[in-house]
Design a protein around this motif. Structure first.
Motif, PDB file in Angstrom:
ATOM      1  N   HIS A 129       0.849  -1.185   0.000  1.00  0.00           N
ATOM      2  CA  HIS A 129       0.000   0.000   0.000  1.00  0.00           C
ATOM      3  C   HIS A 129       0.890   1.243   0.000  1.00  0.00           C
ATOM      4  CE1 HIS A 129      -3.384  -2.618   0.734  1.00  0.00           C
ATOM      5  NE2 HIS A 129      -2.777  -3.117   1.793  1.00  0.00           N
ATOM      6  N   ALA A 130       0.701   2.065  -1.023  1.00  0.00           N
ATOM      7  CA  ALA A 130       1.515   3.265  -1.152  1.00  0.00           C
ATOM      8  C   ALA A 130       1.284   4.186   0.041  1.00  0.00           C
ATOM      9  CB  ALA A 130       1.195   3.981  -2.449  1.00  0.00           C
ATOM     10  N   LEU A 131       2.357   4.775   0.520  1.00  0.00           N
ATOM     11  CA  LEU A 131       2.262   5.658   1.682  1.00  0.00           C
ATOM     12  C   LEU A 131       1.573   6.964   1.329  1.00  0.00           C
ATOM     13  CD1 LEU A 131       2.998   5.886   4.651  1.00  0.00           C
ATOM     14  CD2 LEU A 131       5.222   6.777   3.983  1.00  0.00           C
ATOM     15  N   ARG A 164       8.266  -4.881   2.369  1.00  0.00           N
ATOM     16  CA  ARG A 164       7.716  -4.569   1.049  1.00  0.00           C
ATOM     17  C   ARG A 164       8.795  -4.323   0.001  1.00  0.00           C
ATOM     18  NH1 ARG A 164       2.746  -6.504   2.015  1.00  0.00           N
ATOM     19  NH2 ARG A 164       1.619  -5.333   3.595  1.00  0.00           N
ATOM     20  N   ASN A 165       9.910  -3.709   0.408  1.00  0.00           N
ATOM     21  CA  ASN A 165      10.940  -3.359  -0.574  1.00  0.00           C
ATOM     22  C   ASN A 165      12.258  -3.083   0.138  1.00  0.00           C
ATOM     23  OD1 ASN A 165      10.136  -0.822   0.588  1.00  0.00           O
ATOM     24  ND2 ASN A 165      11.187   0.184  -1.122  1.00  0.00           N
ATOM     25  N   THR A 166      13.285  -2.871  -0.672  1.00  0.00           N
ATOM     26  CA  THR A 166      14.609  -2.457  -0.185  1.00  0.00           C
ATOM     27  C   THR A 166      15.053  -1.259  -1.008  1.00  0.00           C
ATOM     28  OG1 THR A 166      15.210  -4.714   0.461  1.00  0.00           O
ATOM     29  CG2 THR A 166      17.008  -3.155   0.149  1.00  0.00           C
ATOM     30  N   ALA A 167      15.565  -0.218  -0.339  1.00  0.00           N
ATOM     31  CA  ALA A 167      15.987   0.999  -1.025  1.00  0.00           C
ATOM     32  C   ALA A 167      17.337   1.441  -0.475  1.00  0.00           C
ATOM     33  CB  ALA A 167      14.951   2.107  -0.857  1.00  0.00           C
ATOM     34  N   ASP A 168      18.211   1.913  -1.373  1.00  0.00           N
ATOM     35  CA  ASP A 168      19.518   2.426  -0.971  1.00  0.00           C
ATOM     36  C   ASP A 168      19.383   3.819  -0.371  1.00  0.00           C
ATOM     37  OD1 ASP A 168      20.893   0.174  -1.858  1.00  0.00           O
ATOM     38  OD2 ASP A 168      21.057   0.947  -3.898  1.00  0.00           O
ATOM     39  N   VAL A 169      20.140   4.064   0.681  1.00  0.00           N
ATOM     40  CA  VAL A 169      20.171   5.374   1.321  1.00  0.00           C
ATOM     41  C   VAL A 169      21.265   6.208   0.668  1.00  0.00           C
ATOM     42  CG1 VAL A 169      20.482   6.619   3.486  1.00  0.00           C
ATOM     43  CG2 VAL A 169      19.341   4.387   3.484  1.00  0.00           C
ATOM     44  N   ILE A 170      20.926   7.441   0.301  1.00  0.00           N
ATOM     45  CA  ILE A 170      21.913   8.372  -0.247  1.00  0.00           C
ATOM     46  C   ILE A 170      22.609   9.054   0.924  1.00  0.00           C
ATOM     47  CG2 ILE A 170      22.305  10.315  -1.777  1.00  0.00           C
ATOM     48  CD1 ILE A 170      21.166   7.811  -3.136  1.00  0.00           C
ATOM     49  N   LEU A 171      23.898   8.755   1.107  1.00  0.00           N
ATOM     50  CA  LEU A 171      24.664   9.295   2.226  1.00  0.00           C
ATOM     51  C   LEU A 171      25.744  10.255   1.735  1.00  0.00           C
ATOM     52  CD1 LEU A 171      25.291   6.309   4.692  1.00  0.00           C
ATOM     53  CD2 LEU A 171      23.903   8.352   5.093  1.00  0.00           C
ATOM     54  N   GLU A 172      25.857  11.373   2.426  1.00  0.00           N
ATOM     55  CA  GLU A 172      26.928  12.320   2.129  1.00  0.00           C
ATOM     56  C   GLU A 172      28.206  11.903   2.865  1.00  0.00           C
ATOM     57  OE1 GLU A 172      25.453  16.044   3.460  1.00  0.00           O
ATOM     58  OE2 GLU A 172      23.845  16.164   1.957  1.00  0.00           O
ATOM     59  N   LYS A 173      29.313  12.544   2.528  1.00  0.00           N
ATOM     60  CA  LYS A 173      30.572  12.303   3.224  1.00  0.00           C
ATOM     61  C   LYS A 173      30.514  12.915   4.628  1.00  0.00           C
ATOM     62  CE  LYS A 173      32.828  10.091   0.045  1.00  0.00           C
ATOM     63  NZ  LYS A 173      33.279   8.675   0.268  1.00  0.00           N
ATOM     64  N   PRO A 174      31.317  12.417   5.558  1.00  0.00           N
ATOM     65  CA  PRO A 174      31.291  12.964   6.927  1.00  0.00           C
ATOM     66  C   PRO A 174      31.738  14.424   6.960  1.00  0.00           C
ATOM     67  CG  PRO A 174      32.421  10.842   6.839  1.00  0.00           C
ATOM     68  CD  PRO A 174      32.231  11.276   5.439  1.00  0.00           C
ATOM     69  N   ASP A 175      31.133  15.199   7.844  1.00  0.00           N
ATOM     70  CA  ASP A 175      31.575  16.580   8.033  1.00  0.00           C
ATOM     71  C   ASP A 175      32.581  16.648   9.178  1.00  0.00           C
ATOM     72  OD1 ASP A 175      30.089  16.273  10.328  1.00  0.00           O
ATOM     73  OD2 ASP A 175      28.427  17.546   9.671  1.00  0.00           O
ATOM     74  N   GLU A 176      32.892  17.848   9.630  1.00  0.00           N
ATOM     75  CA  GLU A 176      33.918  18.014  10.667  1.00  0.00           C
ATOM     76  C   GLU A 176      33.480  17.439  12.014  1.00  0.00           C
ATOM     77  OE1 GLU A 176      31.191  21.499  10.421  1.00  0.00           O
ATOM     78  OE2 GLU A 176      32.452  20.380   8.992  1.00  0.00           O
ATOM     79  N   THR A 177      32.204  17.163  12.177  1.00  0.00           N
ATOM     80  CA  THR A 177      31.721  16.582  13.438  1.00  0.00           C
ATOM     81  C   THR A 177      31.542  15.070  13.345  1.00  0.00           C
ATOM     82  OG1 THR A 177      29.400  16.939  12.824  1.00  0.00           O
ATOM     83  CG2 THR A 177      30.520  18.725  13.998  1.00  0.00           C
ATOM     84  N   ALA A 178      32.125  14.451  12.310  1.00  0.00           N
ATOM     85  CA  ALA A 178      32.009  13.000  12.079  1.00  0.00           C
ATOM     86  C   ALA A 178      30.554  12.576  11.945  1.00  0.00           C
ATOM     87  CB  ALA A 178      32.703  12.216  13.189  1.00  0.00           C
ATOM     88  N   TYR A 187       8.216   4.402   0.495  1.00  0.00           N
ATOM     89  CA  TYR A 187       7.218   4.097  -0.523  1.00  0.00           C
ATOM     90  C   TYR A 187       5.937   3.490   0.044  1.00  0.00           C
ATOM     91  CZ  TYR A 187      11.000   4.775  -3.893  1.00  0.00           C
ATOM     92  OH  TYR A 187      12.023   5.300  -4.638  1.00  0.00           O
ATOM     93  N   TYR A 188       6.063   2.603   1.038  1.00  0.00           N
ATOM     94  CA  TYR A 188       4.919   1.780   1.442  1.00  0.00           C
ATOM     95  C   TYR A 188       4.599   1.939   2.924  1.00  0.00           C
ATOM     96  CZ  TYR A 188       5.968  -0.440  -3.009  1.00  0.00           C
ATOM     97  OH  TYR A 188       6.214  -0.671  -4.334  1.00  0.00           O
ATOM     98  N   ARG A 189       3.339   1.633   3.241  1.00  0.00           N
ATOM     99  CA  ARG A 189       2.901   1.582   4.635  1.00  0.00           C
ATOM    100  C   ARG A 189       3.398   0.275   5.253  1.00  0.00           C
ATOM    101  NH1 ARG A 189      -1.781   4.704   6.223  1.00  0.00           N
ATOM    102  NH2 ARG A 189      -2.386   6.153   4.571  1.00  0.00           N
ATOM    103  N   THR A 190       4.200   0.368   6.237  1.00  0.00           N
ATOM    104  CA  THR A 190       4.684  -0.805   6.960  1.00  0.00           C
ATOM    105  C   THR A 190       5.339  -0.344   8.247  1.00  0.00           C
ATOM    106  OG1 THR A 190       6.216  -2.684   6.916  1.00  0.00           O
ATOM    107  CG2 THR A 190       6.842  -0.752   5.624  1.00  0.00           C
TER     108      THR A 190
END
Length: 260
Positions: A129-131, A164-178, A187-190
């Motif tokens: 079910h779409a969120l 329901r699914n698997t999705a990749d997380v878009i992660l930025e590089k670490p900043d000065e505070t690690a 996507y889905y209700r769960t």
């Protein structure tokens, strides 16, 4: 055969006598319901077929499916008669008499309705079910921070896994505070959302996100508290283990919608 023989004088034919049932058993209702479904299907087909030929003889128009509707309606009415007749025969054969026959017909019909509703409910619950059906998917904004002694944190990847699914997380590089920031669409209700932070050496940190099936309400748009991993998966281990109480990589998150 038994129904026909009931109309002949007793003693002329050797027919097995059935003792009247004192109780309407569930097994009897179950068998009656199955027989009723069979009777409905057979008589529905025969009735619809006869009605189709009759519609042609009566010159019922084929425009907008009028002839088909007529045949279907006639088949439904005939099917109801077939259902009642089949249930009645089974109940009589199993010794049900009097008002219990009517109760048995009602109980068999109710059993079919309950079974059908339950099957539809199970099927519906298993569908994704779409969120947010009428708009863009909300985003789960993440912040991940690590103690200074975890050097491979900078090369870690993350994914969000649900039932329901698997999705990749878009992660930025670490900043000065690690701290690393990122996002992933929801996507889905769960209520089963597992965030996995994976390291190049094969290890991982696993986080059960404390979010309901529908995290759209405003209270989930604020940052959560920092959360330590629920499980850790070290390189060479036999599987994830319960995380310890010492310092470790922490995450926090909030939901962002198009209205924010």
């Amino acid at each position: 055969m038994l129904v026909v023989l009931d109309f002949f004088p007793p003693g002329r034919y050797r027919v097995q006598m059935v003792e009247p049932a004192k109780k309407l058993k569930f097994s009897t209702i179950l068998i009656s319901a199955a027989a009723g479904l069979l009777g409905f299907g057979v008589v529905f087909f025969i009735g619809a077929l006869i009605a189709s030929f009759a519609a042609g003889a009566l010159h019922i128009s084929t425009m907008e499916g009028a002839r088909g509707y007529f045949a279907a309606l006639a088949g439904m009415l005939a099917g109801v008669v077939g259902f009642i007749g089949a249930v009645w025969i089974v109940l009589r054969r199993r010794g049900v008499r009097g008002v219990r026959v009517a109760l048995g017909v009602i109980a068999a019909f109710a059993l079919i309705i309950v079974s059908a509703v339950s099957a539809v409910g199970i099927w519906y619950s298993m569908q994704p079910h779409a969120l947010n059906r009428n708009g863009p998917e909300p985003l789960l904004r993440l912040e991940v921070r690590a103690p200074e002694n975890i050097a491979i944190f900078a090369d870690a990847t993350a994914e969000l896994t649900t039932d329901r699914n698997t999705a990749d997380v878009i992660l930025e590089k670490p900043d000065e505070t690690a701290t690393r920031r990122g996002y992933v669409p929801l996507y889905y209700r769960t209520s089963h959302r597992l965030l996995a932070l994976k390291f190049p050496n094969g290890g991982a940190r696993l986080y059960n996100l404390r979010l309901p099936a529908n995290p759209m309400p405003k209270k989930y748009h604020a940052w959560s508290a920092w959360q330590k991993p629920d499980f850790t998966d070290e390189p060479g281990s036999t599987g994830p283990k319960r995380a310890g109480v010492g310092p470790d990589i922490e995450v926090r998150y909030h939901v962002e919608t198009a209205d924010d």
